[in-house]
Write a protein that holds these residues in place. Structure first.
Motif, PDB file in Angstrom:
ATOM      1  N   SER A   7       0.849  -1.188   0.000  1.00 19.80           N
ATOM      2  CA  SER A   7       0.000   0.000   0.000  1.00 19.80           C
ATOM      3  C   SER A   7       0.883   1.236   0.000  1.00 19.80           C
ATOM      4  CB  SER A   7      -0.928   0.008   1.222  1.00 19.80           C
ATOM      5  OG  SER A   7      -0.158   0.091   2.412  1.00 19.80           O
ATOM      6  N   ARG A   8       0.266   2.345  -0.363  1.00 26.06           N
ATOM      7  CA  ARG A   8       0.984   3.620  -0.299  1.00 26.06           C
ATOM      8  C   ARG A   8       0.025   4.685   0.180  1.00 26.06           C
ATOM      9  NH1 ARG A   8       0.384   7.768  -3.649  1.00 26.06           N
ATOM     10  NH2 ARG A   8      -1.079   7.490  -5.360  1.00 26.06           N
ATOM     11  N   ARG A   9       0.553   5.566   1.004  1.00 26.99           N
ATOM     12  CA  ARG A   9      -0.234   6.720   1.429  1.00 26.99           C
ATOM     13  C   ARG A   9      -0.375   7.660   0.242  1.00 26.99           C
ATOM     14  NH1 ARG A   9       1.630   8.596   7.485  1.00 26.99           N
ATOM     15  NH2 ARG A   9       1.111   6.632   8.531  1.00 26.99           N
ATOM     16  N   ARG A  10      -1.539   8.230   0.077  1.00 27.35           N
ATOM     17  CA  ARG A  10      -1.817   9.112  -1.060  1.00 27.35           C
ATOM     18  C   ARG A  10      -1.327  10.532  -0.755  1.00 27.35           C
ATOM     19  NH1 ARG A  10      -7.347   9.315  -2.810  1.00 27.35           N
ATOM     20  NH2 ARG A  10      -6.353  10.196  -4.647  1.00 27.35           N
ATOM     21  N   ARG A  46       7.155   0.535   4.307  1.00 26.89           N
ATOM     22  CA  ARG A  46       7.905   0.531   3.055  1.00 26.89           C
ATOM     23  C   ARG A  46       9.087   1.488   3.170  1.00 26.89           C
ATOM     24  NH1 ARG A  46       4.070   0.610  -2.151  1.00 26.89           N
ATOM     25  NH2 ARG A  46       6.143   0.796  -3.051  1.00 26.89           N
ATOM     26  N   GLY A  47      10.200   1.121   2.576  1.00 28.06           N
ATOM     27  CA  GLY A  47      11.381   1.968   2.597  1.00 28.06           C
ATOM     28  C   GLY A  47      11.467   2.924   1.426  1.00 28.06           C
ATOM     29  N   ASP A  48      10.631   2.691   0.401  1.00 31.35           N
ATOM     30  CA  ASP A  48      10.715   3.513  -0.804  1.00 31.35           C
ATOM     31  C   ASP A  48       9.692   4.637  -0.843  1.00 31.35           C
ATOM     32  OD1 ASP A  48       8.623   1.673  -1.048  1.00 31.35           O
ATOM     33  OD2 ASP A  48       8.823   1.526  -3.227  1.00 31.35           O
ATOM     34  N   ALA A  52       2.869   0.498   3.431  1.00 35.22           N
ATOM     35  CA  ALA A  52       3.190  -0.740   4.142  1.00 35.22           C
ATOM     36  C   ALA A  52       3.199  -1.932   3.199  1.00 35.22           C
ATOM     37  CB  ALA A  52       2.166  -0.981   5.250  1.00 35.22           C
ATOM     38  N   ALA A  53       3.934  -2.944   3.617  1.00 34.51           N
ATOM     39  CA  ALA A  53       3.897  -4.274   2.993  1.00 34.51           C
ATOM     40  C   ALA A  53       3.339  -5.195   4.066  1.00 34.51           C
ATOM     41  CB  ALA A  53       5.289  -4.716   2.574  1.00 34.51           C
ATOM     42  N   ILE A  54       2.269  -5.925   3.728  1.00 31.15           N
ATOM     43  CA  ILE A  54       1.593  -6.766   4.718  1.00 31.15           C
ATOM     44  C   ILE A  54       1.400  -8.161   4.150  1.00 31.15           C
ATOM     45  CG2 ILE A  54      -0.499  -7.091   6.101  1.00 31.15           C
ATOM     46  CD1 ILE A  54      -0.929  -4.063   6.016  1.00 31.15           C
ATOM     47  N   LEU A  79      -5.291   6.069   1.529  1.00 31.17           N
ATOM     48  CA  LEU A  79      -4.416   4.907   1.364  1.00 31.17           C
ATOM     49  C   LEU A  79      -4.849   4.153   0.113  1.00 31.17           C
ATOM     50  CD1 LEU A  79      -2.148   3.244   2.869  1.00 31.17           C
ATOM     51  CD2 LEU A  79      -4.013   1.792   3.669  1.00 31.17           C
ATOM     52  N   GLU A  80      -3.872   3.779  -0.685  1.00 31.11           N
ATOM     53  CA  GLU A  80      -4.131   3.025  -1.910  1.00 31.11           C
ATOM     54  C   GLU A  80      -3.467   1.659  -1.785  1.00 31.11           C
ATOM     55  OE1 GLU A  80      -3.614   4.514  -6.226  1.00 31.11           O
ATOM     56  OE2 GLU A  80      -1.657   3.724  -5.624  1.00 31.11           O
ATOM     57  N   ILE A  81      -4.201   0.612  -2.116  1.00 30.73           N
ATOM     58  CA  ILE A  81      -3.623  -0.726  -2.181  1.00 30.73           C
ATOM     59  C   ILE A  81      -3.096  -0.883  -3.601  1.00 30.73           C
ATOM     60  CG2 ILE A  81      -4.009  -3.206  -1.891  1.00 30.73           C
ATOM     61  CD1 ILE A  81      -4.385  -1.458   0.686  1.00 30.73           C
TER      62      ILE A  81
END
Length: 97
Positions: A7-10, A46-48, A52-54, A79-81
């Motif tokens: 996922s990534r925060r928008r 996530r480091g990039d 998160a990675a779940i 949040l986007e998956i």
């Protein structure tokens, strides 16, 4: 069955101040609840990019999507998956056929 989500925060659509300490705390609480329930197995930041990675343990992809949709930051549209994939056992660890 196990699944992996990225996922990534928008952050392109929401400023940093929109991710309030209260919202982040509610997110953390929900993640703990999902972990205790046994559906969320492992989670990493996530480091990039913010997100998160779940690794999930569920009977179906629909169950994982339902769990993702219960996250407060996802509910807020922030949040986007990006990725949701089913995982299969790695053949190299199984018996030789």
């Amino acid at each position: 069955m196990q699944f992996l989500t990225l996922s990534r925060r928008r952050t392109d659509a929401f400023p940093a101040e929109a991710f309030t300490p209260e919202l982040v705390a509610r997110e953390g609480q929900r993640v703990k609840e999902l972990y205790i329930a046994g559906i969320l197995r492992q989670v990493w930041r996530r480091g990039d990019t913010p997100g998160a990675a779940i690794v999930w343990e569920a009977a179906s992809e629909a169950e994982v999507r339902q769990a993702c949709e219960s996250l407060p930051i996802f509910k807020a549209g922030m949040l986007e998956i990006s990725v949701l994939v089913p995982l299969e056992p790695y053949a190299g660890f199984g018996p030789v056929k």
